[in-house]
Design an enzyme around this catalytic site. Structure first.
Site, PDB file in Angstrom:
ATOM      1  N   GLY A  30      -8.205 -11.660   4.071  1.00  0.00           N
ATOM      2  CA  GLY A  30      -7.395 -12.417   3.119  1.00  0.00           C
ATOM      3  C   GLY A  30      -8.199 -12.696   1.867  1.00  0.00           C
ATOM      4  N   SER A  31      -7.796 -13.730   1.160  1.00  0.00           N
ATOM      5  CA  SER A  31      -8.450 -14.034  -0.110  1.00  0.00           C
ATOM      6  C   SER A  31      -9.803 -14.693   0.137  1.00  0.00           C
ATOM      7  CB  SER A  31      -7.566 -14.980  -0.925  1.00  0.00           C
ATOM      8  OG  SER A  31      -7.443 -16.196  -0.215  1.00  0.00           O
ATOM      9  N   GLY A  81     -11.061 -17.281   3.030  1.00  0.00           N
ATOM     10  CA  GLY A  81     -12.267 -16.916   3.774  1.00  0.00           C
ATOM     11  C   GLY A  81     -13.337 -17.987   3.735  1.00  0.00           C
ATOM     12  N   GLU A 113     -13.236 -10.328   5.809  1.00  0.00           N
ATOM     13  CA  GLU A 113     -12.934  -9.182   4.940  1.00  0.00           C
ATOM     14  C   GLU A 113     -12.045  -9.729   3.832  1.00  0.00           C
ATOM     15  OE1 GLU A 113     -11.101  -6.453   3.251  1.00  0.00           O
ATOM     16  OE2 GLU A 113     -10.131  -5.917   5.158  1.00  0.00           O
ATOM     17  N   CYS A 131      -7.015  -4.668  -0.928  1.00  0.00           N
ATOM     18  CA  CYS A 131      -8.302  -5.286  -1.271  1.00  0.00           C
ATOM     19  C   CYS A 131      -9.205  -4.238  -1.903  1.00  0.00           C
ATOM     20  CB  CYS A 131      -8.931  -5.961  -0.072  1.00  0.00           C
ATOM     21  SG  CYS A 131      -9.126  -4.847   1.286  1.00  0.00           S
TER      22      CYS A 131
HETATM   23  C1  UN1 Z   1      -6.995  -3.902   2.780  1.00  0.00           C
HETATM   24  O1  UN1 Z   1      -6.498  -3.745   1.687  1.00  0.00           O
HETATM   25  O2  UN1 Z   1      -7.108  -5.052   3.297  1.00  0.00           O
HETATM   26  O3  UN1 Z   1      -9.336   1.496   2.271  1.00  0.00           O
HETATM   27  C2  UN1 Z   1      -7.426  -2.777   3.649  1.00  0.00           C
HETATM   28  C3  UN1 Z   1      -8.139   1.239   2.165  1.00  0.00           C
HETATM   29  C4  UN1 Z   1      -7.364   1.026   3.444  1.00  0.00           C
HETATM   30  C5  UN1 Z   1      -7.553  -0.348   3.969  1.00  0.00           C
HETATM   31  C6  UN1 Z   1      -7.385  -1.441   2.974  1.00  0.00           C
HETATM   32  N1  UN1 Z   1      -7.821   1.972   4.413  1.00  0.00           N
HETATM   33  O4  UN1 Z   1      -7.568   1.161   1.097  1.00  0.00           O
END
Ligand code: UN1
Length: 507
Positions: A238-239, A243, A260, A294
């Site tokens: 998440g953000s 986190g 993450e 992310c």
């Molecule tokens: C995410 O955005 O939380 O590498 C995961 C990537 C994907 C996973 C992203 N396999 O863009």
């Protein structure tokens, strides 16, 4: 969609959806709306505080059984889960696309990531290796082994409503852990669908309830999990804001966390880049998933000699983008998750302008036919400075910042000059530059790519990032170790007691 939901085991769409084993939901009803057309998909019953207590009890009991199942047999269960996913790939991919808003292709890609991590975990289930080492004492043997941890709490975000859960569960299951999942309440149906699939596998193998549990909750259940000593590991995606709370709460009770969190990913485009082949990857990184990964590309750091050329190419490429229903494969960009995300997007655009940025591809909210949900926005590009406050911040939307550099050292400094450290990339055909970027004085991110974009990592590598991205690693490589506890064993098979470090103690 009703047919898809049925195929995924979701009935009673007006009456809660989530009933049966491994669903812990006796609270209120929430509604799940699609950002695609703004329509109500289904109503979902959520968990309350007493459900939380129940889930911990059931999962604790299940752990007592599951931890003693041989790891390769646990792998066999994961193999079966992966097989079910293969059979349901289209339906689940479609639901992901409709409930979250990413393109159907990306929905399928997400289910493919689940299948891949299951295959990976099956192999790892036979490779939970510990080291053996030579003891300094005669007739002693030393080795280390890995044991399951217990309950793994999984807190996941809306943008990868199924894959990230499965990165965690596939490994946690083969490691002998049981999982309690609190998905984003913006995408509850994806989570419900995953649990129906799990339940089919669990029933076919006579597994006890509690190996995989679901707690849909918009409330404080996640916080409870973070404070609960009965949950040795919390894996949260998440953000950075969320986190920070999770990390502190879990650490305060000496629990473990895998974080993450946010990224602020840049691509360096060198004057030695092959622009012809790079452009689609760059644009996909910025506008794919409507900028809600992310790993989305947020910044382009372009060599001054090719800056104008790249800028014009980008303006042209953005003109070709078709925005609309993500289930229609002709469209490149779907909606943002909800109207709050649209608000954040608009606020960020205002802040870019206020700080002196200049839009070369303007943004805006789309209106009219096909855009009734109010969640469709235009991907946009602004010339901006790296030290703008807004550029230092992760906005989960398709806003791309571009800036110039002169030397590779300067480019790397800009790339590293943000609080986040998830993904990074350089486009170059120059070997010296490439190695510089990958060296210890190069990118400071968890992921550093060459001639491919920042998003779309394969499951085989460890996934995660440094600094405010949280430091956790999920998915491939030896990430499984985070789901187990290590034990060092020393066995004396001789007839004398010898103390380590040569200590004499005669009595
Ligand atoms: C995410 O955005 O939380 O590498 C995961 C990537 C994907 C996973 C992203 N396999 O863009």
């Amino acid at each position: 969609m009703e047919k898809v939901l049925k195929a995924l085991g979701i009935k009673d769409i007006n009456d809660g959806c989530s009933t049966g084993k491994n669903f812990f939901a006796s609270g209120d009803i929430i509604e799940s709306y699609s950002p695609v057309d703004g329509k109500l998909i289904a109503k979902v019953k959520v968990a309350n505080e007493s459900d939380y207590e129940k889930v911990i009890q059931v999962a604790s009991e299940a752990f007592k059984v599951w931890r003693n199942v041989p790891a390769p047999k646990r792998g066999e269960i994961v193999r079966q889960f992966g097989e079910k996913l293969r059979a349901k790939k289209e339906d689940l991919g479609r639901l992901v696309s409709y409930e979250m808003g990413k393109s159907y292709q990306e929905g399928l890609g997400e289910v493919q990531e689940m299948i891949d991590i299951c295959d990976f975990a099956v192999g790892v289930s036979r490779q939970l290796y510990g080291l053996t080492m030579h003891s300094e004492r005669e007739n002693h043997r030393m080795y280390e082994q890995w044991h399951p941890l217990g309950i793994v709490g999984i807190i996941s975000a809306f943008n990868f409503p199924v894959a990230v859960w499965n990165w965690n569960t596939a490994l946690a299951w083969i490691c002998g852990d049981v999982c309690v999942w609190k998905p984003s309440s913006k995408v509850p149906l994806c989570a419900v669908a995953c649990h129906h699939i799990w339940n089919e596998v669990a029933a076919a193998n006579d597994l006890p309830e509690g190996i995989s549990c679901l707690l849909v909750s918009p409330g404080s259940i996640g916080e409870k999990m973070c404070e609960d000593g009965r949950v040795p590991l919390v894996s949260a995606t998440g953000s950075t804001r969320v986190g920070r709370i999770v990390g502190a709460k879990v650490a305060a009770r000496f629990g473990r966390s895998i974080l993450e969190l946010g990224g602020n990913n840049a691509i360096i485009i060198s004057n030695h880049a092959d622009l012809q082949t790079s452009l689609p990857g760059i644009v996909f990184g910025a506008v794919g998933t409507a900028g809600q990964r992310c790993t989305s590309t947020r910044r382009l750091i372009i060599h001054e000699d090719i800056y104008d050329d790249v800028k014009n190419k980008l303006i042209n490429a953005y003109k070709q983008l078709v925005i609309g229903d993500p289930l229609n494969e002709k469209n490149h960009v779907g909606p943002l998750i909800d109207k709050n995300a649209v608000k954040d997007y608009l606020t960020s655009i205002e802040r870019v302008i206020a700080e002196g940025g200049k839009f070369i591809v303007p943004g805006g909210v789309l209106e009219g036919k096909g855009y009734e949900s109010g969640c469709y926005v235009k991907p946009c590009i602004a010339e901006a400075k790296n030290d703008f406050e807004i550029v230092q911040h992760e906005t989960f939307a398709p806003i791309l910042y571009i800036m110039k550099y002169k030397t590779i050292e300067e480019a790397i400094e800009l790339q590293n000059g943000v609080p986040q450290g998830l993904s990074s990339s350089i486009y170059t055909l120059n070997m010296r530059e490439m190695e510089r970027f990958l060296s210890a004085s190069g990118s400071d991110c968890g992921i550093a790519n060459v001639n491919i974009g920042t998003s779309g990592a394969e499951i085989g590598g460890a996934f995660g990032g440094e600094k405010e991205t949280g430091g956790g690693r999920e998915s491939g490589s030896d990430s499984w170790k985070a789901y187990m506890r290590r034990q060092t064993n020393t066995i004396n098979y001789g007839t004398k007691l010898t103390l380590a470090q040569g200590i004499k103690f005669d009595i």
